[in-house]
Scaffold this motif. Sequence first.
Motif, mmCIF file in Angstrom:
data_model
loop_
_atom_site.group_PDB
_atom_site.id
_atom_site.type_symbol
_atom_site.label_atom_id
_atom_site.label_comp_id
_atom_site.label_asym_id
_atom_site.label_seq_id
_atom_site.Cartn_x
_atom_site.Cartn_y
_atom_site.Cartn_z
ATOM 1 N N CYS A 54 0.841 -1.197 0.000
ATOM 2 C CA CYS A 54 0.000 0.000 0.000
ATOM 3 C C CYS A 54 0.878 1.250 0.000
ATOM 4 O O CYS A 54 1.254 1.768 1.057
ATOM 5 C CB CYS A 54 -0.950 0.006 1.198
ATOM 6 S SG CYS A 54 -2.099 1.397 1.141
ATOM 7 N N ALA A 55 1.190 1.736 -1.186
ATOM 8 C CA ALA A 55 2.060 2.910 -1.325
ATOM 9 C C ALA A 55 1.444 4.136 -0.671
ATOM 10 O O ALA A 55 2.160 4.960 -0.085
ATOM 11 C CB ALA A 55 2.346 3.176 -2.801
ATOM 12 N N TYR A 56 0.129 4.282 -0.752
ATOM 13 C CA TYR A 56 -0.558 5.415 -0.140
ATOM 14 C C TYR A 56 -0.275 5.457 1.367
ATOM 15 O O TYR A 56 0.155 6.478 1.900
ATOM 16 C CB TYR A 56 -2.065 5.302 -0.394
ATOM 17 C CG TYR A 56 -2.878 6.453 0.149
ATOM 18 C CD1 TYR A 56 -3.280 7.489 -0.683
ATOM 19 C CD2 TYR A 56 -3.252 6.512 1.488
ATOM 20 C CE1 TYR A 56 -4.031 8.547 -0.194
ATOM 21 C CE2 TYR A 56 -3.993 7.566 1.995
ATOM 22 C CZ TYR A 56 -4.385 8.584 1.150
ATOM 23 O OH TYR A 56 -5.113 9.636 1.636
ATOM 24 N N HIS A 61 2.351 7.188 6.517
ATOM 25 C CA HIS A 61 2.952 6.810 7.793
ATOM 26 C C HIS A 61 4.448 7.087 7.854
ATOM 27 O O HIS A 61 4.983 7.282 8.950
ATOM 28 C CB HIS A 61 2.567 5.380 8.164
ATOM 29 C CG HIS A 61 1.115 5.317 8.494
ATOM 30 N ND1 HIS A 61 0.614 5.816 9.682
ATOM 31 C CD2 HIS A 61 0.033 4.917 7.765
ATOM 32 C CE1 HIS A 61 -0.697 5.701 9.671
ATOM 33 N NE2 HIS A 61 -1.068 5.166 8.519
ATOM 34 N N VAL A 62 5.132 7.152 6.725
ATOM 35 C CA VAL A 62 6.521 7.618 6.743
ATOM 36 C C VAL A 62 6.536 9.087 7.151
ATOM 37 O O VAL A 62 7.348 9.498 7.988
ATOM 38 C CB VAL A 62 7.229 7.388 5.388
ATOM 39 C CG1 VAL A 62 8.512 8.217 5.293
ATOM 40 C CG2 VAL A 62 7.544 5.909 5.196
ATOM 41 N N GLU A 63 5.633 9.883 6.584
ATOM 42 C CA GLU A 63 5.560 11.304 6.969
ATOM 43 C C GLU A 63 5.287 11.437 8.468
ATOM 44 O O GLU A 63 5.928 12.233 9.160
ATOM 45 C CB GLU A 63 4.466 12.026 6.171
ATOM 46 C CG GLU A 63 4.766 12.148 4.691
ATOM 47 C CD GLU A 63 5.883 13.130 4.342
ATOM 48 O OE1 GLU A 63 6.217 13.991 5.190
ATOM 49 O OE2 GLU A 63 6.419 13.036 3.243
ATOM 50 N N PRO A 152 1.133 13.616 -2.280
ATOM 51 C CA PRO A 152 2.461 14.225 -2.406
ATOM 52 C C PRO A 152 3.162 14.262 -1.063
ATOM 53 O O PRO A 152 2.519 14.249 -0.016
ATOM 54 C CB PRO A 152 2.157 15.634 -2.916
ATOM 55 C CG PRO A 152 0.738 15.888 -2.559
ATOM 56 C CD PRO A 152 0.049 14.557 -2.499
ATOM 57 N N ARG A 153 4.485 14.303 -1.106
ATOM 58 C CA ARG A 153 5.277 14.372 0.128
ATOM 59 C C ARG A 153 5.114 15.720 0.784
ATOM 60 O O ARG A 153 5.230 16.753 0.151
ATOM 61 C CB ARG A 153 6.751 14.160 -0.181
ATOM 62 C CG ARG A 153 7.097 12.729 -0.530
ATOM 63 C CD ARG A 153 8.564 12.542 -0.724
ATOM 64 N NE ARG A 153 9.270 12.861 0.513
ATOM 65 C CZ ARG A 153 10.533 13.236 0.540
ATOM 66 N NH1 ARG A 153 11.217 13.355 -0.559
ATOM 67 N NH2 ARG A 153 11.099 13.493 1.690
ATOM 68 N N GLU A 154 4.845 15.693 2.075
ATOM 69 C CA GLU A 154 4.755 16.940 2.833
ATOM 70 C C GLU A 154 6.122 17.583 2.953
ATOM 71 O O GLU A 154 6.261 18.789 2.815
ATOM 72 C CB GLU A 154 4.202 16.671 4.239
ATOM 73 C CG GLU A 154 2.761 16.274 4.265
ATOM 74 C CD GLU A 154 2.277 15.965 5.678
ATOM 75 O OE1 GLU A 154 2.896 16.438 6.643
ATOM 76 O OE2 GLU A 154 1.279 15.259 5.790
ATOM 77 N N THR A 155 7.144 16.764 3.202
ATOM 78 C CA THR A 155 8.484 17.312 3.409
ATOM 79 C C THR A 155 9.070 17.874 2.119
ATOM 80 O O THR A 155 9.879 18.771 2.157
ATOM 81 C CB THR A 155 9.437 16.248 3.995
ATOM 82 O OG1 THR A 155 9.420 15.100 3.165
ATOM 83 C CG2 THR A 155 9.039 15.900 5.408
#
Length: 161
Positions: A54-56, A61-63, A152-155
């Motif tokens: 699940c890439a989403y 969860h990485v963020e 999209p990535r927050e960072t």
Amino acid sequence: MTAEQRVHLSKSAPAVYSSLAGLAKQVGAIAAEAGIDDRLKEIVQIHASQLNGCAYCVRVHVEKGIKAGLDADAVTQIATWRDSGVFSDRERAGLELAEAFTFIHEDGIPDDVYDRVGGVLTEAEYVALSWILISINAFNRLTIAGRYPVPPRETAAATPR
């Protein structure tokens, strides 16, 4: 069929999605009561999401994990946690439990896993992590079935180039 052509389950049944989101909120509360810190919570959710493909949810969860203090080394070591020295005994127990819950259809929670994890975690921690894993596996299935696009990535937006 593209993701745009699929039924968006969370939008098509908002009351059900709201219930699932409510479950996640309750799970967060019992996790906090049990002493499950955000780092451990995110590590197990990243791992279950990786195992489910699940890439989403991995992105989300990485963020959250980065906000909880995970660094790039820890994030990259999750997939190889057994051979990595960056995780505490509690985190390793959580990662093993994540695998058992994600692949529960194979052997349930095997006795040796239950005993090993139970030798590290308190009953309250085991219960909380179990509910975290039940919840993330449900969200993984929702987003995979709907082919939700990876956010999209927050960072990335906050990082100057």
